[in-house]
Design a protein around this motif. Structure first.
Motif, short mmCIF file in Angstrom:
data_model
loop_
_atom_site.label_atom_id
_atom_site.label_comp_id
_atom_site.label_asym_id
_atom_site.label_seq_id
_atom_site.Cartn_x
_atom_site.Cartn_y
_atom_site.Cartn_z
N UNK A 344 0.83 -1.20 0.00
CA UNK A 344 0.00 0.00 0.00
C UNK A 344 0.87 1.26 0.00
N UNK A 345 1.97 1.24 0.74
CA UNK A 345 2.87 2.38 0.77
C UNK A 345 3.50 2.60 -0.59
N UNK A 346 3.97 1.52 -1.19
CA UNK A 346 4.59 1.62 -2.51
C UNK A 346 3.59 2.11 -3.55
N UNK A 372 -10.11 -2.62 -2.52
CA UNK A 372 -9.47 -2.20 -1.25
C UNK A 372 -8.20 -3.00 -1.01
N UNK A 373 -7.35 -2.48 -0.14
CA UNK A 373 -6.05 -3.10 0.08
C UNK A 373 -5.94 -3.82 1.41
N UNK A 374 -6.99 -3.88 2.19
CA UNK A 374 -6.91 -4.52 3.49
C UNK A 374 -6.56 -3.52 4.57
N UNK A 375 -5.95 -3.99 5.63
CA UNK A 375 -5.67 -3.15 6.78
C UNK A 375 -4.66 -2.06 6.44
N UNK A 376 -4.93 -0.83 6.89
CA UNK A 376 -4.03 0.29 6.63
C UNK A 376 -2.76 0.19 7.45
N UNK A 377 -1.70 0.82 6.97
CA UNK A 377 -0.40 0.80 7.64
C UNK A 377 -0.02 2.21 8.09
N UNK A 378 0.71 2.30 9.22
CA UNK A 378 1.28 3.56 9.64
C UNK A 378 2.49 3.87 8.75
N UNK A 379 2.63 5.14 8.34
CA UNK A 379 3.73 5.47 7.43
C UNK A 379 3.97 6.98 7.41
N UNK A 380 5.16 7.36 6.92
CA UNK A 380 5.46 8.75 6.59
C UNK A 380 5.26 8.90 5.09
N UNK A 381 4.41 9.84 4.67
CA UNK A 381 4.06 9.98 3.25
C UNK A 381 4.09 11.45 2.86
N UNK A 402 -7.14 6.97 -0.53
CA UNK A 402 -8.47 7.46 -0.89
C UNK A 402 -8.44 8.97 -1.10
N UNK A 403 -7.71 9.69 -0.26
CA UNK A 403 -7.58 11.14 -0.42
C UNK A 403 -6.91 11.48 -1.75
N UNK A 404 -5.89 10.71 -2.09
CA UNK A 404 -5.17 10.96 -3.34
C UNK A 404 -6.07 10.68 -4.54
N UNK A 405 -6.83 9.58 -4.48
CA UNK A 405 -7.75 9.25 -5.57
C UNK A 405 -8.82 10.34 -5.73
N UNK A 406 -9.34 10.83 -4.62
CA UNK A 406 -10.34 11.90 -4.67
C UNK A 406 -9.75 13.16 -5.30
N UNK A 424 -15.97 7.25 0.45
CA UNK A 424 -15.04 6.31 1.10
C UNK A 424 -14.25 7.02 2.19
N UNK A 425 -13.82 8.25 1.92
CA UNK A 425 -13.07 9.02 2.91
C UNK A 425 -13.90 9.24 4.16
N UNK A 426 -15.19 9.56 3.97
CA UNK A 426 -16.08 9.83 5.12
C UNK A 426 -16.34 8.57 5.92
#
Length: 429
Positions: A344-346, A372-381, A402-406, A424-426
């Protein structure tokens, strides 16, 4: 089916138990993690940690290992890398950077913070660092400078680590200049002895065979074939299973790729990979203060020693995003081909590169196809905004996708897609 072996998961699952009830994997992994990342403070917390680590060495001795010697001989790469990790931030602010265009991502270097042990590490290592030039826009020069600094520190620190008092090692208490010089004159243990102790560290504290030193792989193969003794009591070897075909495959890979598996001459076995991991941590610290070009140079240096490492490729690509998204995309795509584990990060990084390069449709399509990609990960982006990219810490990579896609859908004028992604974001916490 059992979960694959993971040394750190074992350590975390054991930490509520008394030391006598913990697995050998857990104890040795705790030693390695602490010495590599946390053993440099002079605070009361560090004193407590040293007491805890000393208790671990005593427990390992009770199990038939010499815990103190294991630290000195087996964890030499971690001790040397820890000092390099401490020294790098004090060398980097003095960088000689050639003039170039100003960038909001490359602010003026901040003053060097005080040394962890005033008038001690500075006296010992300061002259070594001051004698070396820093990073420059010329990558070949930068790589040579980094290599000189790492080599100078390692050559000074490693002989000291082989003979220093255990308590000094556990908190990385710097020696005097006289002690450092005297250590270089001490006779070193036989190479085979150092290899045996490194084998113990690899076997119990390294999750992946690809991170073992080549000598450890060979000793493991000989032991399993009945051609050499175990490096510790035989009963302890059962605490970690090594799969035959995986061991043989890694030995074969090293035999074919001789250059990528070569150990540094005169240094401890396992130093290359340990040092690269520590330099990667220093690069991420630079990134957090906006010094993207210097962080990228450190990852470039790390890749010279480990060109197929998917994590290093991904992290280098991440550093390049603000200044060179096209080159960043090439590195990120290579990391994906090499099965970088945090998909998901990549994906976010690659989609962001597409957006920065003006291909909004590709950005949107990439995220939509993978969702969807499953469980979200903590990351610096990197998060795009009205004033450019800003580095953000996020607890959920999926939410950022989702924010980037929007954002991409809105810029394309695709109202249906924008409305869908807004929903999805909401829905996400």
């Amino acid at each position: 089916m059992d979960d694959p072996f993971d040394a750190r998961k074992v350590m975390f699952s054991d930490r509520e138990y008394p030391l006598a009830n913990r697995r050998t994997v857990s104890l040795i992994t705790a030693l390695r993690v602490a010495l590599l990342r946390e053993g440099v403070s002079t605070s009361a917390e560090a004193h407590d940690q040293a007491t805890y680590l000393r208790q671990i060495t005593h427990e390992l001795t009770n199990r038939g290992m010499d815990g103190a010697t294991l630290v000195r001989y087996g964890l030499g790469p971690e001790l040397a890398a820890a000092v390099v990790g401490q020294a790098m931030p004090y060398w980097l602010p003095t960088l000689r950077v050639l003039p170039g265009p100003a960038s909001e991502h490359d602010p003026d270097p901040e003053p060097a913070p005080p040394w962890p042990h005033p008038q001690t590490w500075e006296d010992v290592l300061g002259p070594l660092l001051e004698a070396e030039n820093g990073l420059t826009p010329n990558l070949d020069v930068s790589q040579a400078n980094i290599e000189q600094v790492v080599g100078a520190i390692m050559n000074a620190v490693y002989p000291w680590a082989l003979s220093a008092p255990l308590d000094d090692l556990l908190v990385l208490k710097p020696p005097s200049i006289e002690q450092l010089q005297a250590a270089r004159l001490e006779p070193r243990p036989e190479t085979v002895v150092l290899e045996q102790y490194r084998w113990i560290i690899n076997r119990f504290a390294e999750t992946h065979l690809s991170d073992w030193s080549t000598t450890s792989l060979h000793h493991e193969h000989r032991w399993r074939s009945g051609n050499c003794p175990a490096p510790c009591p035989e009963a302890l070897m059962n605490d970690r299973e090594v799969i035959d075909h995986e061991l043989n495959a890694e030995i074969a890979r090293r035999a074919v790729n001789v250059e990528s598996s070569r150990e540094p001459a005169g240094g401890p076995t396992g130093l290359n990979r340990t040092m690269l991991a520590k330099l990667g941590m220093s690069a991420l610290d630079l990134l957090r203060i906006g010094r993207t070009s210097e962080a990228a140079a450190l990852f470039e240096f790390a890749l010279h020693g480990s060109p197929d490492d998917a994590e290093l490729l991904n992290n280098l690509g991440f550093c390049l995003i603000p200044d060179d998204p096209r080159n960043a995309l090439n590195k990120l795509e290579e990391a994906a081909r090499r099965n970088y584990e945090h998909g998901a990060i990549n994906l976010y990084n690659r989609a962001l590169c597409k957006m920065l390069l003006g291909d909004l449709k590709a950005c949107l399509d990439m995220i939509t196809a993978a969702w969807p990609l499953g469980e979200g990960k903590r990351a610096s982006l990197w998060r795009p905004g009205p004033h450019g990219l800003k580095l953000r810490e996020t607890v959920d990579t999926q939410h950022e996708l989702a924010r980037l896609a929007h954002r991409a859908a809105s810029a394309l004028g695709d109202e249906n897609a924008a409305e869908r992604w807004a929903g999805i974001i909401q829905l996400q916490p």
